[in-house]
Design a protein around this motif. Structure first.
Motif, short mmCIF file in Angstrom:
data_model
loop_
_atom_site.label_atom_id
_atom_site.label_comp_id
_atom_site.label_asym_id
_atom_site.label_seq_id
_atom_site.Cartn_x
_atom_site.Cartn_y
_atom_site.Cartn_z
N ARG A 170 0.81 -1.21 0.00
CA ARG A 170 0.00 0.00 0.00
C ARG A 170 0.85 1.26 0.00
N LEU A 199 2.98 2.72 -4.29
CA LEU A 199 2.54 3.42 -5.49
C LEU A 199 2.95 4.89 -5.45
N ALA A 200 3.49 5.36 -6.60
CA ALA A 200 3.88 6.76 -6.79
C ALA A 200 5.09 7.17 -5.95
N GLN A 201 5.89 6.21 -5.53
CA GLN A 201 7.09 6.51 -4.76
C GLN A 201 8.33 6.54 -5.65
N ILE A 240 7.63 4.42 -9.10
CA ILE A 240 6.73 3.26 -9.16
C ILE A 240 5.37 3.71 -9.68
N GLY A 241 4.92 3.06 -10.75
CA GLY A 241 3.65 3.42 -11.36
C GLY A 241 2.74 2.22 -11.55
N THR A 242 1.55 2.52 -12.04
CA THR A 242 0.57 1.50 -12.39
C THR A 242 -0.39 2.10 -13.40
N ARG A 270 -10.23 2.02 -8.10
CA ARG A 270 -9.63 3.20 -7.48
C ARG A 270 -9.82 3.25 -5.98
N VAL A 325 -3.48 -1.30 -4.91
CA VAL A 325 -3.02 -1.95 -6.14
C VAL A 325 -2.13 -3.14 -5.77
N GLU A 368 1.05 -5.68 -10.06
CA GLU A 368 0.63 -4.72 -11.07
C GLU A 368 1.45 -3.44 -11.04
N LEU A 369 2.35 -3.32 -10.10
CA LEU A 369 3.22 -2.15 -10.01
C LEU A 369 4.49 -2.37 -10.84
#
Length: 344
Positions: free
Chosen positions: A90, A93-95, A110-112, A123, A127, A131-132
């Motif tokens: 958790r 994501l986005a880090q 890190i994206g998805t 949403r 995630v 899937e990352l």
């Protein structure tokens, strides 16, 4: 207390099994403080400081941090990974992350799948890690030349003050324990007890290094110095807190890997009272630390964990309190200066 060395240690990269950068820096600092400095086959760093009595103690802190390892490079140059240690998906994501390659570090993100093409239900859910992916911003050909399957990845976050007397960083678990050991060795040059110093590897994947290190040592007592979860936050009930930031050094009575002998617990509490060291009792129904491996070595060694409370543990925004760190060093100093009355 000067925390510049903690900053240096936290900003190094070293997931479980890939601790060499941390080991080299600690070895450099440890060399003038102790004797018989060496590494073992697993990568543990060991040293010894003689005492004025025959009593011996093991002080152990682990060098590794949780992180990631690249296990697949997609045709477009995107990097897929698996966790190393108990990292919470958790928080990923986005880090920003650092990919440690043979040619040097690469910054990645890190994206998805973007929110614009997801369903509303997607949403509202975390995630899944599979899937990352990591994007290092390079063409696929350049990625293939620089990144290899098996390269390790650390979370990227500068060490910085937070509010009043708080510190925020990645890898406080357990560079803060390493920092405490180095600090107490600088303070106590002639301890009452002989000190086996262990900076262990692979704690985050099953307490592996500490058990190997302790097997070759003879000691009367063992103390693991680690970070522990502080759950004193709004989403947790008071009975779930385990420890509180600002409550002082956490002296462990029980966790999933160790039950501290009553006499040892009482002696540690007595030292806290005598020296007016801020302290709190840690009772953790889940989780463990290197004390769980140390106390099962050979015929058994009485062991306890002394922990620094950390919020957001196993993330890149771990938060610790300066006073808790200072209290941990103070208790370690008291132990080395007084020793123990060993009981059966």
């Amino acid at each position: 207390m000067d925390f510049s060395n903690l900053k240096k240690l936290c900003e190094l990269g070293g997931i479980a099994g890939r601790e060499s950068a941390v080991r080299h820096e600690i070895a450099r600092q440890l060399r003038p403080l102790a004797q018989d400095l060496r590494s073992d086959a697993l990568g543990n760093l060991l040293a010894y400081l003689p005492g004025s009595t025959s009593q011996k103690i093991i002080l152990c802190a682990h060098m590794d941090e949780v992180g990631l390892m690249i296990h697949y490079i997609a045709p477009g140059g995107f990097l897929y990974f698996v966790p190393v240690g108990g990292i919470d998906p958790r928080t990923l994501l986005a880090q920003r992350v650092t990919v440690h390659t043979a040619q040097g570090p690469l910054t990645g993100v890190i994206g998805t799948k973007p929110a614009h093409i997801t369903q509303p239900k997607e949403r509202t859910q975390a995630v899944p890690m599979e899937e990352l992916f990591i994007d290092v911003g390079l063409p696929a050909e350049a990625v293939a030349q620089r990144v290899a399957v098996g390269d390790f990845v650390t979370l990227q976050r500068p060490f910085e003050p937070l509010g009043e007397g708080r510190l925020c960083a990645k890898a406080l678990d357990d560079r803060v324990g390493c920092f405490c050991l180095l600090e107490v060795l600088r303070r106590v040059r002639k301890p009452k007890v002989g000190v086996h110093i262990v900076f262990s590897v692979q704690e985050e994947v099953g307490l592996r290094g500490a058990g190997v290190a302790a097997f070759g040592l003879e000691a009367d007592v063992a103390l693991a110095v680690d970070a522990t979860g502080a759950a004193d936050i709004p989403s947790c009930r008071p009975q779930e807190y385990l420890t509180r930031l600002g409550g002082g050094v956490a002296v462990s009575a029980l966790d999933a890997a160790t039950i501290t002998p009553q006499w040892l617990l009482e002696e540690l509490w007595a030292l806290c009272r005598t020296r007016q060291i801020r302290s709190q009792l840690r009772i953790a129904p889940r989780g463990g630390n290197d004390a769980g491996a140390l106390h099962r070595s050979k015929a058994g060694v009485p062991a306890c964990a002394l922990s620094v409370p950390v919020r957001n543990i196993h993330s890149n925004v771990e938060v610790a309190d300066e006073q808790d760190i200072a209290a941990t060093v103070d208790l370690l100093q008291a132990v080395l200066e007084t020793g123990f009355q060993i009981k059966e």
